[in-house]
Design a protein around this motif. Structure first.
Motif, PDB file in Angstrom:
ATOM      1  N   UNK A  66      14.832  -0.393   3.216  1.00 30.26           N
ATOM      2  CA  UNK A  66      15.352   0.326   2.055  1.00 30.26           C
ATOM      3  C   UNK A  66      14.237   1.129   1.387  1.00 30.26           C
ATOM      4  N   UNK A  67      13.048   0.520   1.289  1.00 30.90           N
ATOM      5  CA  UNK A  67      11.907   1.231   0.708  1.00 30.90           C
ATOM      6  C   UNK A  67      11.562   2.467   1.542  1.00 30.90           C
ATOM      7  N   UNK A  68      11.552   2.303   2.861  1.00 26.31           N
ATOM      8  CA  UNK A  68      11.284   3.431   3.754  1.00 26.31           C
ATOM      9  C   UNK A  68      12.338   4.521   3.580  1.00 26.31           C
ATOM     10  N   UNK A  94       0.828  -1.197   0.000  1.00 26.42           N
ATOM     11  CA  UNK A  94       0.000   0.000   0.000  1.00 26.42           C
ATOM     12  C   UNK A  94       0.870   1.258   0.000  1.00 26.42           C
ATOM     13  N   UNK A  95       1.978   1.225   0.741  1.00 26.31           N
ATOM     14  CA  UNK A  95       2.903   2.356   0.780  1.00 26.31           C
ATOM     15  C   UNK A  95       3.512   2.646  -0.580  1.00 26.31           C
ATOM     16  N   UNK A 106      13.698   9.988   1.894  1.00 29.28           N
ATOM     17  CA  UNK A 106      14.517  10.883   1.075  1.00 29.28           C
ATOM     18  C   UNK A 106      13.632  11.732   0.166  1.00 29.28           C
ATOM     19  N   UNK A 107      12.566  11.111  -0.370  1.00 23.93           N
ATOM     20  CA  UNK A 107      11.679  11.827  -1.288  1.00 23.93           C
ATOM     21  C   UNK A 107      10.973  12.993  -0.614  1.00 23.93           C
ATOM     22  N   UNK A 108      10.785  12.907   0.706  1.00 25.31           N
ATOM     23  CA  UNK A 108      10.151  14.029   1.397  1.00 25.31           C
ATOM     24  C   UNK A 108      11.172  14.876   2.162  1.00 25.31           C
ATOM     25  N   UNK A 109      12.449  14.709   1.770  1.00 25.62           N
ATOM     26  CA  UNK A 109      13.481  15.620   2.239  1.00 25.62           C
ATOM     27  C   UNK A 109      14.178  15.251   3.531  1.00 25.62           C
ATOM     28  N   UNK A 110      13.939  14.035   4.072  1.00 24.06           N
ATOM     29  CA  UNK A 110      14.580  13.641   5.339  1.00 24.06           C
ATOM     30  C   UNK A 110      15.812  12.783   5.034  1.00 24.06           C
ATOM     31  N   UNK A 111      16.876  13.460   4.474  1.00 24.16           N
ATOM     32  CA  UNK A 111      18.051  12.715   4.028  1.00 24.16           C
ATOM     33  C   UNK A 111      18.765  12.013   5.186  1.00 24.16           C
ATOM     34  N   UNK A 112      18.991  12.664   6.295  1.00 23.80           N
ATOM     35  CA  UNK A 112      19.745  12.070   7.406  1.00 23.80           C
ATOM     36  C   UNK A 112      19.039  10.826   7.944  1.00 23.80           C
ATOM     37  N   UNK A 124       2.846   7.283   2.780  1.00 25.87           N
ATOM     38  CA  UNK A 124       3.663   6.085   2.567  1.00 25.87           C
ATOM     39  C   UNK A 124       4.528   5.798   3.781  1.00 25.87           C
ATOM     40  N   UNK A 125       5.182   6.843   4.306  1.00 26.52           N
ATOM     41  CA  UNK A 125       6.061   6.654   5.465  1.00 26.52           C
ATOM     42  C   UNK A 125       5.275   6.103   6.652  1.00 26.52           C
ATOM     43  N   UNK A 126       4.048   6.574   6.860  1.00 23.07           N
ATOM     44  CA  UNK A 126       3.243   6.087   7.986  1.00 23.07           C
ATOM     45  C   UNK A 126       2.996   4.578   7.884  1.00 23.07           C
TER      46      UNK A 126
END
Length: 660
Positions: free
Chosen positions: A606-608, A567-568, A613-619, A580-582
């Motif tokens: 890895x998918x998470x 679903x994510x 990263x796609x929503x800007x949380x690189x770290x 998706x992250x939720x």
């Protein structure tokens, strides 16, 4: 030979005067009468006549001179030798009584099996016959030995001899129950025939003094009635193992009523055990649990330890089917206690206990603990059974599936190959049990992305299942489903959609719209619709699968994590990365609460990471990716090298961006 001819023609001559007492000659002549109706009705009647004649002979007092005494002594020695030969012949005949059943009904079994026209009927009959011949031969030897030990060697008391005979009669009834099923040519019985024959208890157990001396046995006044009920239950058990559950349950309930009326408590407990076992086989788990618990308590109160052990074993398994895992493990401890009291920890009951406990751990997704128990069970079975026994193949197959769930797929394939080799020899290459292993093996290859090998194995399984069971059978649909999965990963989406659509229609018909199997098909269809760009259809299918899984298996089941992951992916494709992250995080929390299924956990991480990263949380994305990398490296068997390289490249690329 001349004596046999004379007997068959009714022309036996009297023995010379003085060679043997008249009572012994009369007994022998009756036993060799040309008319069957004039012979002794059974071996026991002949032996009783010999004992009576011997007693009368001993009561006489002879008065004669020394020469007469010497002549008489020689005559008595000859008479005793003749009497011994007569007893041995009677014991041999007693053992040969099994021939009425096998090979006496071998032709009827052959006609029933081959007349079924099942694809695997001829191979099953060919492989079944040696098992039945060996067992009947063992029964013949055991029955003869029991007779000779009592009648000649005087090694057993009348009571132990009666128990031994009863034990052998019950053992024979188990074979008779199987034979009856096969004569009818019923498909479930034929499919299970070799396994049921291989599982028949060895008749030699009925000669073991320790076994005969322990436990509860009826007194002489109830012995015949109890034996008749024991024979009925033995035949019912054979029907159960051959797949005749509803008919067996009806017969078991009648036997329970008769046992209750008889009033001998150990018999009532044994009949209740059979009822409980058949309720479990029929899928009536709550009713089965109640009957099995009562059977255990009834048996325990009267010291019927074998019945109590079997009831506790069955109850632990049944509670696992009800997802009452802690209770199941507790009842496993009850079974362990009873098995220890029987002294059978290192026997087949002990192996069954280990396997049941492993199954309970497996259901709880405690795969490492389950694996250890399955391996112990296999080692014990290997020490007790022949290398061609089907139980070994079953153990190897279960261990293979467990290795796969632990991410050790190469080991899984090795065990599947060993199981396959045993099953092909034991059952024949076209048997459904062979297809089961082939299908599992194909799924293992899918897990390591060797799709050509997967398709080859699954297509052979599908061919066997379709020929043996039909296109719409749930097992056949399972192979079609697996084949669809292989095509999906090869990006043959139209073919995957076609196959899964067929499975959905078959599943709705066979198990209904609310069954977990149906939910799994909705999940697959959601995946293929996503890849074809039909995102709303994908979301609807995944939502339906999630609803069914949560209701039937619970919100914390590992299968639920898989649907959340799918679903994510759909959310990601629509740009809804926060959603998706939720769902990814919820799925990951489920995986972390379950020790098994490590590869899926690392894939999800890895998918998470990519969604973060796609929503800007690189770290945070890099931290999660590094956890995934550490997990893949821990597996370290070479199977997942491609995953490792992909993840390492991804981390390196985004670390460089972080530095920039």
């Amino acid at each position: 030979m001349s004596l046999a001819i004379a007997a068959s023609q009714g022309q036996l001559q009297a023995a010379p005067r003085g060679v043997a007492p008249a009572w012994l000659q009369r007994a022998c002549r009756r036993g060799m009468s040309a008319e069957p109706g004039d012979r002794w009705p059974d071996m026991r009647a002949l032996l009783d006549a010999l004992r009576r004649g011997q007693a009368r002979s001993r009561s006489r007092r002879w008065i004669a001179g020394a020469a007469a005494i010497a002549a008489l002594a020689g005559g008595l020695l000859g008479a005793r030798a003749l009497e011994r030969r007569a007893v041995i012949a009677a014991c041999v005949e007693d053992g040969a009584s099994v021939e009425e059943l096998w090979p006496g009904r071998a032709e009827a079994v052959r006609a029933g099996v081959l007349g079924s026209e099942l694809a695997y009927a001829a191979a099953s009959h060919e492989r079944l016959t040696p098992w039945l011949e060996r067992w009947a031969g063992s029964w013949r030897v055991a029955r003869q030995q029991a007779c000779e030990q009592h009648e000649l060697a005087r090694e057993t008391s009348p009571e132990l001899y009666a128990r031994s005979r009863s034990c052998l009669e019950v053992a024979r009834a188990r074979l008779e129950g199987l034979v009856e099923q096969l004569e009818r040519g019923e498909a479930p019985a034929i499919q299970r025939a070799v396994a049921v024959a291989a599982a028949l208890r060895p008749p030699g157990e009925c000669l073991e003094r320790a076994r005969l001396e322990r436990g509860r046995w009826p007194d002489a006044s109830q012995r015949d009635d109890v034996l008749e009920l024991q024979r009925r239950l033995a035949k019912i058990a054979a029907h159960e193992h051959a797949g005749s559950f509803e008919r067996g349950l009806e017969s078991a309930e009648l036997a329970l009523a008769d046992a209750t009326a008889l009033g001998w408590a150990p018999m009532t407990a044994a009949a209740r055990l059979r009822v409980g076992a058949l309720l479990e086989r029929a899928g009536k788990y709550e009713e089965a649990a109640r009957e099995l618990k009562r059977a255990y308590l009834d048996a325990g109160r009267v010291g019927a330890d074998a019945t109590a052990a079997d009831a506790a074993l069955a109850l632990s398994y049944t509670l696992g089917s009800l997802a009452r895992h802690e209770e199941g493990l507790a009842w496993g401890e009850h079974a362990e206690m009873m098995i220890d009291r029987l002294g059978e920890r290192e026997q087949l009951r002990g192996a069954e206990l280990l396997h049941n406990l492993g199954t309970l751990r497996w259901i709880r997704s405690e795969y490492r603990e389950a694996l250890e128990l399955f391996q112990e069970a296999l080692a014990l079975r290997e020490s007790l059974l022949s290398a061609e026994h089907p139980l070994l193949g079953s153990s190897l197959s279960t261990i293979g599936t467990t290795y796969h769930l632990l991410g050790e797929t190469r080991r899984a394939i090795e065990h599947a190959d060993r199981a396959l080799a045993i099953f092909e020899r034991v059952f024949g290459p076209s048997h459904p049990n062979v297809a089961n292993v082939l299908n599992n093996r194909g799924n293992f290859f899918i897990g390591i992305e060797e799709f050509d090998a997967a398709i080859q194995s699954i297509e052979r399984a599908l061919e066997i299942r379709e020929a043996a069971l039909g296109r719409e059978h749930p097992d056949t649909l399972g192979s079609i489903n697996s084949l669809g999965t292989a095509h999906f990963y090869l990006e043959r989406y139209d073919e995957a959609h076609r196959l899964w659509s067929e499975v959905l229609q078959g599943s709705l018909k066979s198990v209904g719209p609310e069954h977990p199997d149906t939910a799994g098909v909705y999940q697959n269809l959601g995946n293929v619709e996503r890849e074809r760009g039909a995102l709303e259809a994908a979301r609807a299918h995944h939502a339906r699968a999630l609803e069914i899984f949560e209701r039937t298996l619970g919100a914390d089941h590992v299968v639920v994590a898989g649907v959340l992951n799918d679903l994510g992916l759909t959310h990601d494709l629509t740009g809804a990365h926060a959603e998706a992250v939720k769902v990814y995080e919820r799925a990951l929390s489920i995986y972390e609460r379950h020790a098994g299924d490590a590869p899926n956990k690392y894939r999800l991480q890895f998918t998470l990471a990519r969604s973060l990263l796609a929503q800007g949380e690189r770290a945070r994305a890099l931290a999660v990716a590094r956890e995934s990398l550490a997990g893949w490296r821990a597996l370290d068997d070479g199977t997942y090298d491609a995953k490792l390289r992909e993840l390492e490249r991804w981390i390196a690329a985004h670390e460089d961006q972080e530095v920039d």
